[in-house]
Scaffold this motif. Structure first.
Motif, PDB file in Angstrom:
ATOM      1  N   VAL A  62       0.634  -1.158  -0.245  1.00 27.61           N
ATOM      2  CA  VAL A  62      -0.165  -0.199   0.004  1.00 27.61           C
ATOM      3  C   VAL A  62       0.781   1.348  -0.028  1.00 27.61           C
ATOM      4  N   PHE A  63       1.918   1.407   0.955  1.00 24.74           N
ATOM      5  CA  PHE A  63       2.881   2.546   0.958  1.00 24.74           C
ATOM      6  C   PHE A  63       3.654   2.980  -0.605  1.00 24.74           C
ATOM      7  N   ALA A  64       3.896   1.554  -1.222  1.00 22.20           N
ATOM      8  CA  ALA A  64       4.303   1.899  -2.464  1.00 22.20           C
ATOM      9  C   ALA A  64       3.568   2.507  -3.583  1.00 22.20           C
ATOM     10  N   LEU A  65       2.222   2.021  -3.575  1.00 24.71           N
ATOM     11  CA  LEU A  65       1.326   2.589  -4.443  1.00 24.71           C
ATOM     12  C   LEU A  65       0.899   3.860  -4.221  1.00 24.71           C
ATOM     13  N   ALA A  66       0.652   4.194  -2.681  1.00 26.19           N
ATOM     14  CA  ALA A  66       0.373   5.358  -2.197  1.00 26.19           C
ATOM     15  C   ALA A  66       1.381   6.586  -2.409  1.00 26.19           C
ATOM     16  N   SER A  67       2.773   6.126  -2.510  1.00 28.01           N
ATOM     17  CA  SER A  67       3.843   6.987  -3.031  1.00 28.01           C
ATOM     18  C   SER A  67       3.751   7.500  -4.261  1.00 28.01           C
ATOM     19  N   PHE A  68       3.217   6.469  -5.276  1.00 28.39           N
ATOM     20  CA  PHE A  68       3.282   6.904  -6.748  1.00 28.39           C
ATOM     21  C   PHE A  68       1.860   8.004  -6.747  1.00 28.39           C
ATOM     22  N   ALA A  69       0.812   7.614  -5.809  1.00 27.20           N
ATOM     23  CA  ALA A  69      -0.551   8.643  -6.187  1.00 27.20           C
ATOM     24  C   ALA A  69      -0.131   9.892  -5.574  1.00 27.20           C
ATOM     25  N   PHE A  70       0.601   9.853  -4.533  1.00 27.86           N
ATOM     26  CA  PHE A  70       1.076  11.173  -3.796  1.00 27.86           C
ATOM     27  C   PHE A  70       1.694  12.088  -4.617  1.00 27.86           C
ATOM     28  N   LEU A  71       2.457  11.419  -5.552  1.00 27.88           N
ATOM     29  CA  LEU A  71       3.547  12.259  -6.415  1.00 27.88           C
ATOM     30  C   LEU A  71       2.676  12.729  -7.565  1.00 27.88           C
ATOM     31  N   LEU A  72       1.741  11.703  -8.088  1.00 30.90           N
ATOM     32  CA  LEU A  72       1.076  12.504  -9.066  1.00 30.90           C
ATOM     33  C   LEU A  72       0.313  13.729  -8.687  1.00 30.90           C
ATOM     34  N   TRP A  73      -0.500  13.502  -7.329  1.00 27.75           N
ATOM     35  CA  TRP A  73      -1.227  14.649  -6.910  1.00 27.75           C
ATOM     36  C   TRP A  73      -0.138  15.861  -6.795  1.00 27.75           C
ATOM     37  N   LEU A  74       1.177  15.759  -6.289  1.00 31.02           N
ATOM     38  CA  LEU A  74       1.823  16.697  -5.864  1.00 31.02           C
ATOM     39  C   LEU A  74       2.233  17.495  -7.076  1.00 31.02           C
ATOM     40  N   ALA A  75       2.408  16.617  -8.434  1.00 30.07           N
ATOM     41  CA  ALA A  75       3.017  17.269  -9.687  1.00 30.07           C
ATOM     42  C   ALA A  75       2.013  17.860 -10.307  1.00 30.07           C
ATOM     43  N   PHE A  76       0.692  17.716  -9.988  1.00 23.42           N
ATOM     44  CA  PHE A  76      -0.166  18.398 -10.960  1.00 23.42           C
ATOM     45  C   PHE A  76      -0.941  19.518 -10.061  1.00 23.42           C
ATOM     46  N   SER A  77      -0.616  19.622  -8.789  1.00 25.58           N
ATOM     47  CA  SER A  77      -1.021  20.690  -7.896  1.00 25.58           C
ATOM     48  C   SER A  77      -0.355  21.846  -7.999  1.00 25.58           C
ATOM     49  N   LYS A  78      -0.742  22.803  -7.397  1.00 29.24           N
ATOM     50  CA  LYS A  78      -0.001  24.231  -7.534  1.00 29.24           C
ATOM     51  C   LYS A  78       1.364  24.022  -6.904  1.00 29.24           C
ATOM     52  N   TYR A  79       1.430  23.151  -5.935  1.00 29.59           N
ATOM     53  CA  TYR A  79       2.726  22.861  -5.212  1.00 29.59           C
ATOM     54  C   TYR A  79       3.857  22.322  -6.135  1.00 29.59           C
ATOM     55  N   GLY A  80       3.601  21.726  -7.410  1.00 30.44           N
ATOM     56  CA  GLY A  80       4.487  21.315  -8.314  1.00 30.44           C
ATOM     57  C   GLY A  80       5.065  22.290  -8.947  1.00 30.44           C
ATOM     58  N   ASP A  81       4.424  23.611  -8.824  1.00 34.88           N
ATOM     59  CA  ASP A  81       5.467  24.568  -9.719  1.00 34.88           C
ATOM     60  C   ASP A  81       6.461  25.544  -8.897  1.00 34.88           C
ATOM     61  N   ILE A  82       6.525  25.011  -7.507  1.00 32.53           N
ATOM     62  CA  ILE A  82       7.552  25.462  -6.552  1.00 32.53           C
ATOM     63  C   ILE A  82       8.862  25.266  -7.010  1.00 32.53           C
ATOM     64  N   ARG A  83       9.787  26.544  -7.385  1.00 35.30           N
ATOM     65  CA  ARG A  83      11.205  26.294  -7.397  1.00 35.30           C
ATOM     66  C   ARG A  83      11.994  25.695  -6.259  1.00 35.30           C
ATOM     67  N   LEU A  84      12.621  24.984  -6.298  1.00 32.28           N
ATOM     68  CA  LEU A  84      13.574  24.398  -5.309  1.00 32.28           C
ATOM     69  C   LEU A  84      14.972  25.227  -5.296  1.00 32.28           C
ATOM     70  N   GLY A  85      14.707  26.401  -4.802  1.00 28.87           N
ATOM     71  CA  GLY A  85      15.564  27.509  -4.747  1.00 28.87           C
ATOM     72  C   GLY A  85      15.519  28.232  -5.786  1.00 28.87           C
ATOM     73  N   GLN A  86      16.009  29.772  -5.589  1.00 31.94           N
ATOM     74  CA  GLN A  86      15.958  30.606  -6.472  1.00 31.94           C
ATOM     75  C   GLN A  86      17.083  30.812  -7.662  1.00 31.94           C
ATOM     76  N   GLU A  87      18.132  29.908  -7.367  1.00 26.54           N
ATOM     77  CA  GLU A  87      19.169  29.786  -8.327  1.00 26.54           C
ATOM     78  C   GLU A  87      19.106  29.054  -9.497  1.00 26.54           C
ATOM     79  N   GLY A  88      19.907  29.040 -10.589  1.00 29.64           N
ATOM     80  CA  GLY A  88      19.762  28.432 -11.733  1.00 29.64           C
ATOM     81  C   GLY A  88      19.999  26.836 -11.304  1.00 29.64           C
ATOM     82  N   PRO A  89      19.505  25.979 -12.389  1.00 31.57           N
ATOM     83  CA  PRO A  89      19.975  24.550 -12.025  1.00 31.57           C
ATOM     84  C   PRO A  89      21.640  24.396 -12.061  1.00 31.57           C
ATOM     85  N   ASP A  90      22.225  23.571 -11.251  1.00 29.37           N
ATOM     86  CA  ASP A  90      23.550  23.423 -11.411  1.00 29.37           C
ATOM     87  C   ASP A  90      24.078  22.626 -12.499  1.00 29.37           C
ATOM     88  N   PHE A  91      23.097  21.658 -12.981  1.00 31.63           N
ATOM     89  CA  PHE A  91      23.697  20.902 -14.080  1.00 31.63           C
ATOM     90  C   PHE A  91      22.777  21.024 -15.337  1.00 31.63           C
TER      91      PHE A  91
END
Length: 534
Positions: A62-91
């Protein structure tokens, strides 16, 4: 000029000597105990694993399937657009994807990519008859399932809380304990914080021991076969020495100058190897069977995710799916720290999509070509893969499959070099994350000192080689490491809960448009310039 606090070459020399000593003592005591009483240790580990899968097996599914479902929700929610730091990508995106794939796959993948179908063919899941035509079809489908979306989801749920903790909340410390401390308020250097880091180091070294224990004999067998030598422990040592020097140099140079270049070269060789086998092998069968397996897997994804066989009483869920999820979970801290370190400047949805889509597709292409080439050789009577595995070993079966290629010796040598590069990439990433965990208060953008990274380079080779030398039961080590997956699962749940709480506190009142405007704001010029050159 780049800020000193952001320079990845800036080092922090404050080692956590207490954690280092305790971790190595625990690992050494485990090795000695298993060497002195291997049968008793194996019996205890197996009973403990059986108890864990019996009690926590269904929650793990259940944990593995729930992890996948949680990430789908997070990616398509408004929180998916949060940038992890205001710097440009290192790579660059190419290097970023390559480092994630090579770190996540590892050298043991090359072994399983030729043989995993044969295990499932003999003991298929979902009540499919063993050694039947359906078993062939389902064997590759289960291979895609176990190396696909759910597996990479388990990695990703470890990455995001660490990255958010570092780059959005601006907390210091790459350790799991620093994230847990920031969420719960516990003392990072207190008993619970130390326990979290100790679990990480033990599982990381245990997992690497199994990887080396599986990879080195295969590489030795290949080298001995190519040059007509008698396989021996000296060949093992020579290969380990070559690998050690290579990845120690890469680790010493750091992520930008060392790890990135090794993984780029590794990716190029892997692509060339796959293209060669595809062109010289049964191309149509590879495509048809891969598409067929992908269709079976996607159509039955939820059923495969939650199948517990309560009526038939099959041990397949415990032996394979639950075992795999627990095994992937043991590597989540290592992947979490490493991928978080290289993902600064990316948006949340970028990390999710890259890890789930790029990671899964990379595995499916890799396994699709190698598994189908091996399966086709078996179907046409060129190599009795199943029989050879039972009569001698999987290593012999792999080399016989490669022997069906034109210029077989050249391909075996190519295979050995590729496997070594996968191993170097894995050890590179592991030694870096171990050094991070055993360093005090590394700040955003800092790396552990070069000498500290070299120390862990030595440890991740010496400890597994000591196990091989004293003939310690590696399967028992693997079982012992996997048992720590249960407390790690609880830690991952806590980290995800904390990350969502932080996101709501930071962005709960923001609209998606406001978050997008912030994410598209100009990046730090120095980092943006450096990123374009990497």
């Amino acid at each position: 000029m780049q800020s000193t606090t952001r320079d990845p070459e800036v080092t922090n020399k404050k080692y956590d000597y207490g954690l280092i000593v305790v971790s190595l003592v625990v690992v050494a005591a485990t090795i000695v105990g298993l060497t002195v009483s291997p049968e008793q240790g194996s019996a205890i580990a197996n009973r403990a694993f059986a108890a864990i899968t019996y009690v926590f097996g269904t929650p793990t599914l259940v944990f593995a399937l729930a992890s996948f479902a949680f990430l789908l929700w997070l990616a398509f929610s408004k929180y998916g657009d949060i940038r992890l730091g205001q710097e440009g990508p290192d790579f660059s995106t190419k290097s970023w994807v390559g480092m994630i794939l090579t770190a996540g796959l590892g050298s043991a993948t090359v072994y399983w990519a030729f043989l995993e179908w044969a295990y499932y063919y003999q003991t298929p899941g979902l009540g499919v008859a063993a050694r039947s035509d359906d078993a062939y079809a389902w064997s590759l489908a289960y291979n895609f399932f176990h190396w696909g979306l759910s597996a990479w989801s388990l990695y990703c749920i470890a990455v995001l809380p660490i990255a958010y903790h570092l780059y959005v909340r601006k907390h210091s410390g790459f350790r799991l304990s620093s994230v847990v401390a920031a969420i719960t308020g516990i003392r990072q250097r207190g008993p619970l914080g130390k326990l979290v880091d100790l679990i990480f180091i033990f599982t990381c070294i245990g997992g690497l021991s199994v990887t080396l224990g599986l990879s080195i004999p295969l590489l030795s067998e290949g080298v001995a076969g190519v040059f007509g030598w008698q396989n021996s422990f000296m060949i093992d040592l020579a290969i380990v020495a070559l690998i050690s020097v290579s990845f120690s140099l890469s680790s010493y140079l750091g992520i930008e100058k060392g790890v990135r270049r090794v993984t780029n070269f590794n990716s190029i060789l892997a692509i060339l190897f796959l293209v060669a086998l595809f062109v010289l092998g049964p191309s149509k069968f590879i495509v048809d069977n891969s598409v067929n397996a992908l269709g079976i897997m996607l159509q039955n994804f939820v059923t495969m995710s939650l199948w517990t066989s309560p009526i038939q009483g099959s041990d397949f869920p415990e032996s394979w799916t639950i075992f795999y999820w627990l095994y992937w979970i043991t590597y989540t801290p290592f992947m979490g720290v490493f991928v978080a370190r290289i993902s600064r400047g990316r948006r949340v949805k970028e990390v999710i999509i890259n890890m789930l889509v790029s990671g899964s597709l990379g595995c499916w292409v890799f396994f699709g070509v190698l598994e189908n080439y091996s399966m086709d050789a078996h179907l046409h009577g060129l190599v009795d893969v199943v029989g050879e595995m039972a009569a001698s070993s999987g290593n012999v079966a792999i080399l016989q499959v490669l022997g069906t290629l034109p210029m077989a010796s050249l391909f075996v040598l190519f295979f050995v070099v590729l496997s070594m590069l996968f191993l170097i990439s894995t050890l590179d990433s592991a030694s870096y994350t171990l050094a991070v965990t055993a360093s005090r208060e590394l700040r955003n953008g800092q790396d552990p000192s070069a000498s500290h990274r070299l120390f862990w380079c030595l440890m991740v080779v010496v400890v597994p080689m000591a196990m091989i030398f004293v003939d310690a039961p590696l399967n028992t080590i693997k079982t012992a490491a996997i048992m720590t997956a249960v407390p790690l699962s609880a830690i991952l749940l806590l980290m995800c809960y904390g990350m969502v709480r932080w996101m709501r506190e930071d962005y709960g009142l923001h609209s998606r448009e406001q978050i997008l405007v912030e994410a598209r704001a100009p990046v730090t010029p120095a980092l943006a310039t450096r990123s374009a050159t990497l």
